[in-house]
Design a protein around this motif. Structure first.
Motif, PDB file in Angstrom:
ATOM      1  N   VAL A 202       3.522 -16.726  -3.127  1.00  0.00           N
ATOM      2  CA  VAL A 202       2.154 -16.320  -2.830  1.00  0.00           C
ATOM      3  C   VAL A 202       2.236 -15.118  -1.894  1.00  0.00           C
ATOM      4  CG1 VAL A 202      -0.080 -17.055  -1.944  1.00  0.00           C
ATOM      5  CG2 VAL A 202       1.429 -18.728  -3.067  1.00  0.00           C
ATOM      6  N   LYS A 203       2.307 -13.948  -2.485  1.00  0.00           N
ATOM      7  CA  LYS A 203       2.476 -12.711  -1.720  1.00  0.00           C
ATOM      8  C   LYS A 203       1.254 -11.829  -1.980  1.00  0.00           C
ATOM      9  CE  LYS A 203       5.634  -8.797  -1.026  1.00  0.00           C
ATOM     10  NZ  LYS A 203       6.913  -8.186  -1.439  1.00  0.00           N
ATOM     11  N   TYR A 204       0.522 -11.585  -0.916  1.00  0.00           N
ATOM     12  CA  TYR A 204      -0.731 -10.846  -1.034  1.00  0.00           C
ATOM     13  C   TYR A 204      -0.515  -9.340  -0.879  1.00  0.00           C
ATOM     14  CZ  TYR A 204      -3.343 -15.212  -0.897  1.00  0.00           C
ATOM     15  OH  TYR A 204      -3.865 -16.454  -1.203  1.00  0.00           O
ATOM     16  N   ALA A 205      -1.387  -8.571  -1.509  1.00  0.00           N
ATOM     17  CA  ALA A 205      -1.400  -7.106  -1.343  1.00  0.00           C
ATOM     18  C   ALA A 205      -2.078  -6.814  -0.017  1.00  0.00           C
ATOM     19  CB  ALA A 205      -2.137  -6.450  -2.505  1.00  0.00           C
ATOM     20  N   SER A 206      -1.316  -6.935   1.042  1.00  0.00           N
ATOM     21  CA  SER A 206      -1.861  -7.009   2.394  1.00  0.00           C
ATOM     22  C   SER A 206      -1.736  -5.688   3.144  1.00  0.00           C
ATOM     23  CB  SER A 206      -1.119  -8.102   3.174  1.00  0.00           C
ATOM     24  OG  SER A 206      -1.474  -8.086   4.544  1.00  0.00           O
ATOM     25  N   ALA A 207      -2.694  -5.458   4.036  1.00  0.00           N
ATOM     26  CA  ALA A 207      -2.621  -4.311   4.941  1.00  0.00           C
ATOM     27  C   ALA A 207      -1.667  -4.552   6.104  1.00  0.00           C
ATOM     28  CB  ALA A 207      -4.017  -3.999   5.491  1.00  0.00           C
ATOM     29  N   PHE A 208      -1.144  -5.757   6.233  1.00  0.00           N
ATOM     30  CA  PHE A 208      -0.248  -6.096   7.334  1.00  0.00           C
ATOM     31  C   PHE A 208       1.198  -5.650   7.097  1.00  0.00           C
ATOM     32  CE2 PHE A 208      -3.688  -9.096   8.190  1.00  0.00           C
ATOM     33  CZ  PHE A 208      -3.787  -9.046   9.571  1.00  0.00           C
ATOM     34  N   TYR A 209       1.488  -5.005   5.974  1.00  0.00           N
ATOM     35  CA  TYR A 209       2.862  -4.616   5.662  1.00  0.00           C
ATOM     36  C   TYR A 209       3.230  -3.214   6.141  1.00  0.00           C
ATOM     37  CZ  TYR A 209       2.463  -8.465   2.235  1.00  0.00           C
ATOM     38  OH  TYR A 209       2.260  -9.667   1.615  1.00  0.00           O
ATOM     39  N   GLY A 210       2.288  -2.496   6.747  1.00  0.00           N
ATOM     40  CA  GLY A 210       2.522  -1.095   7.082  1.00  0.00           C
ATOM     41  C   GLY A 210       3.810  -0.814   7.817  1.00  0.00           C
ATOM     42  N   PRO A 211       4.099  -1.473   8.940  1.00  0.00           N
ATOM     43  CA  PRO A 211       5.347  -1.179   9.658  1.00  0.00           C
ATOM     44  C   PRO A 211       6.598  -1.461   8.829  1.00  0.00           C
ATOM     45  CG  PRO A 211       3.792  -2.296  11.095  1.00  0.00           C
ATOM     46  CD  PRO A 211       3.215  -2.360   9.714  1.00  0.00           C
ATOM     47  N   PHE A 212       6.553  -2.487   7.991  1.00  0.00           N
ATOM     48  CA  PHE A 212       7.712  -2.789   7.152  1.00  0.00           C
ATOM     49  C   PHE A 212       8.037  -1.623   6.223  1.00  0.00           C
ATOM     50  CE2 PHE A 212       9.573  -4.129   3.152  1.00  0.00           C
ATOM     51  CZ  PHE A 212      10.645  -4.913   3.559  1.00  0.00           C
ATOM     52  N   ARG A 213       7.006  -0.973   5.714  1.00  0.00           N
ATOM     53  CA  ARG A 213       7.255   0.115   4.764  1.00  0.00           C
ATOM     54  C   ARG A 213       7.942   1.291   5.435  1.00  0.00           C
ATOM     55  NH1 ARG A 213       1.775  -0.814   1.096  1.00  0.00           N
ATOM     56  NH2 ARG A 213       2.544  -2.785   0.232  1.00  0.00           N
ATOM     57  N   GLU A 214       7.710   1.461   6.740  1.00  0.00           N
ATOM     58  CA  GLU A 214       8.513   2.428   7.488  1.00  0.00           C
ATOM     59  C   GLU A 214       9.941   1.903   7.644  1.00  0.00           C
ATOM     60  OE1 GLU A 214       9.269   4.177  11.948  1.00  0.00           O
ATOM     61  OE2 GLU A 214       7.475   2.965  11.604  1.00  0.00           O
ATOM     62  N   ALA A 215      10.071   0.637   7.995  1.00  0.00           N
ATOM     63  CA  ALA A 215      11.388   0.062   8.246  1.00  0.00           C
ATOM     64  C   ALA A 215      12.264   0.087   7.003  1.00  0.00           C
ATOM     65  CB  ALA A 215      11.240  -1.372   8.745  1.00  0.00           C
ATOM     66  N   ALA A 216      11.682  -0.218   5.844  1.00  0.00           N
ATOM     67  CA  ALA A 216      12.450  -0.309   4.603  1.00  0.00           C
ATOM     68  C   ALA A 216      12.366   0.954   3.754  1.00  0.00           C
ATOM     69  CB  ALA A 216      11.964  -1.502   3.782  1.00  0.00           C
ATOM     70  N   ASP A 217      11.623   1.952   4.231  1.00  0.00           N
ATOM     71  CA  ASP A 217      11.440   3.195   3.476  1.00  0.00           C
ATOM     72  C   ASP A 217      11.017   2.855   2.044  1.00  0.00           C
ATOM     73  OD1 ASP A 217      11.391   5.913   2.900  1.00  0.00           O
ATOM     74  OD2 ASP A 217      13.525   5.983   2.382  1.00  0.00           O
ATOM     75  N   SER A 218       9.963   2.047   1.932  1.00  0.00           N
ATOM     76  CA  SER A 218       9.616   1.491   0.622  1.00  0.00           C
ATOM     77  C   SER A 218       8.166   1.712   0.229  1.00  0.00           C
ATOM     78  CB  SER A 218       9.904  -0.018   0.612  1.00  0.00           C
ATOM     79  OG  SER A 218       9.096  -0.683   1.565  1.00  0.00           O
ATOM     80  N   ALA A 219       7.487   2.666   0.854  1.00  0.00           N
ATOM     81  CA  ALA A 219       6.092   2.910   0.485  1.00  0.00           C
ATOM     82  C   ALA A 219       6.006   3.436  -0.950  1.00  0.00           C
ATOM     83  CB  ALA A 219       5.466   3.918   1.444  1.00  0.00           C
ATOM     84  N   PRO A 220       5.056   2.949  -1.755  1.00  0.00           N
ATOM     85  CA  PRO A 220       4.905   3.470  -3.117  1.00  0.00           C
ATOM     86  C   PRO A 220       4.599   4.968  -3.103  1.00  0.00           C
ATOM     87  CG  PRO A 220       3.595   1.474  -2.801  1.00  0.00           C
ATOM     88  CD  PRO A 220       4.065   1.896  -1.450  1.00  0.00           C
ATOM     89  N   GLN A 221       5.223   5.693  -4.015  1.00  0.00           N
ATOM     90  CA  GLN A 221       5.007   7.131  -4.086  1.00  0.00           C
ATOM     91  C   GLN A 221       3.737   7.484  -4.861  1.00  0.00           C
ATOM     92  OE1 GLN A 221       7.096   9.319  -2.271  1.00  0.00           O
ATOM     93  NE2 GLN A 221       7.520   7.239  -1.526  1.00  0.00           N
ATOM     94  N   PHE A 222       3.174   6.523  -5.531  1.00  0.00           N
ATOM     95  CA  PHE A 222       1.879   6.707  -6.203  1.00  0.00           C
ATOM     96  C   PHE A 222       1.245   5.330  -6.352  1.00  0.00           C
ATOM     97  CE2 PHE A 222       5.108   6.218  -9.485  1.00  0.00           C
ATOM     98  CZ  PHE A 222       4.599   5.186 -10.251  1.00  0.00           C
ATOM     99  N   GLY A 223      -0.064   5.314  -6.394  1.00  0.00           N
ATOM    100  CA  GLY A 223      -0.772   4.061  -6.601  1.00  0.00           C
ATOM    101  C   GLY A 223      -0.545   3.070  -5.477  1.00  0.00           C
TER     102      GLY A 223
END
Length: 332
Positions: A202-223
């Motif tokens: 149960v993994k939500y499309a959450s706004a709470f993931y922002g810092p992780f995307r910096e940590a893992a360099d995993s932000a979507p490049q589109f969409g």
């Protein structure tokens, strides 16, 4: 009976009485500490949006693992930041991939420390999505669709390579339909029948993931990831997702994030009897850290209350960036 015969404060009158009747107790064995491993040498770089959390290269990793083990934390969750990325995330399933190499080292240093391998492609793909994508450009804007079934083969290869490197638990976080079934079949076919799957059910499309995307360099490049991660407004859908994973062979279920989803944790706990994991995610961590740095809150008190709330809601295990801190506070 009612007041004055009944006085609820009788059971709150001293620390000894409060401890005796306490219903929910945190234990260091409840915790999993995430670690971010990266390429290079001599790397120990603090993640700017996550104070106290670092990127480690393999040669600086041991000191971190030593501390985790010394605190009695039973498990780590590995995330990898590779040197190169491509459209299919091949670094994620390479036998010499960063997660695989880190796993081998940790199991050499501490054979009894559990290594949980995050099984996803977003850190390893150049587009930042959790599976294969089909892209097209319209009016100069890149659009793409994540291809479900073709992604399952790559995710299975990743899981098998992680198990081969010594991972004790496979934790697929991609939210593709059928991912537990595909990974279970792949593990079994390669002789890893005893390796459990901790499913990010149960993994939500959450706004709470922002810092992780910096940590893992995993932000979507589109969409965004809303076509495969869940709508934060939905609860009944969470039951359907978890039920599918149980039928497909999951050994543990997870709810992510935790703090704004305690009702979901309780619902999944009440519906299913598998061990339940709550992920206290990066945004939840960073909010507390930021407020504590401003002197607005008592960090220790807030963190322990927050983690207790997750356990009280029904979590058996908590993945948290506070694991080291919490373990130290509980010991103290």
């Amino acid at each position: 009976m009612s007041f004055p015969i009944t006085r609820h404060r009788r059971l709150r009158g001293s620390a000894g009485i409060r401890g005796m009747v306490r219903e929910t107790v945190l234990n260091v064995l409840d915790f999993i500490q995430p670690i971010f491993v990266t390429y290079g040498t001599g790397v120990k770089n603090e993640i700017s949006s996550m104070p106290g959390v670092y990127h480690f290269s393999l040669d600086t990793l041991k000191a971190e693992v030593d501390e985790i083990a010394s605190l009695g934390i039973p498990a780590v969750l590995l995330f990898g930041i590779p040197e190169t990325k491509d459209a299919v995330g091949s670094s994620g399933f390479a036998e010499d991939g960063i997660v695989q190499e880190a796993t081998r080292l940790i199991k050499k240093w501490y054979p009894d420390l559990l290594v949980v391998a995050d099984t996803c492609l977003c850190e390893f793909t150049d587009h930042g999505h959790c599976g294969m994508v089909h892209t097209h450009t319209l009016d100069g804007v890149v659009h793409g669709d994540v291809i479900n079934d073709a992604s399952l083969e790559l995710l299975t290869r990743t899981a098998v390579s992680q198990a081969r490197a010594g991972a004790d638990i496979i934790a697929p976080s991609n939210m593709m339909d059928g991912f537990v079934q595909a990974i279970r079949a792949g593990l079994d076919a390669n002789g890893f029948e005893q390796v459990p799957i901790m499913s990010y059910s149960v993994k939500y499309a959450s706004a709470f993931y922002g810092p992780f995307r910096e940590a893992a360099d995993s932000a979507p490049q589109f969409g965004n990831r809303k076509t495969y991660q869940m709508d934060p407004a939905n609860l009944r859908e969470a039951i359907r997702e978890a039920d599918s994973d149980v039928l497909e062979g999951a050994d543990m279920l997870m709810v992510k994030p935790a703090l704004a989803y305690l009702d979901v944790i309780r619902t999944i706990r009440d519906q299913f009897d598998l061990p339940l994991v709550a992920y206290n995610v990066s945004g939840e961590y960073s909010m507390v850290k930021a407020a504590a740095q401003q002197g607005w809150i008592d960090e220790q008190a807030v963190v322990l209350e927050m983690l207790t709330g997750m356990k009280r809601a029904g979590a058996d295990v908590i993945i948290t960036y506070f694991a080291k801190d919490a373990a130290g506070w509980l010991r103290g």
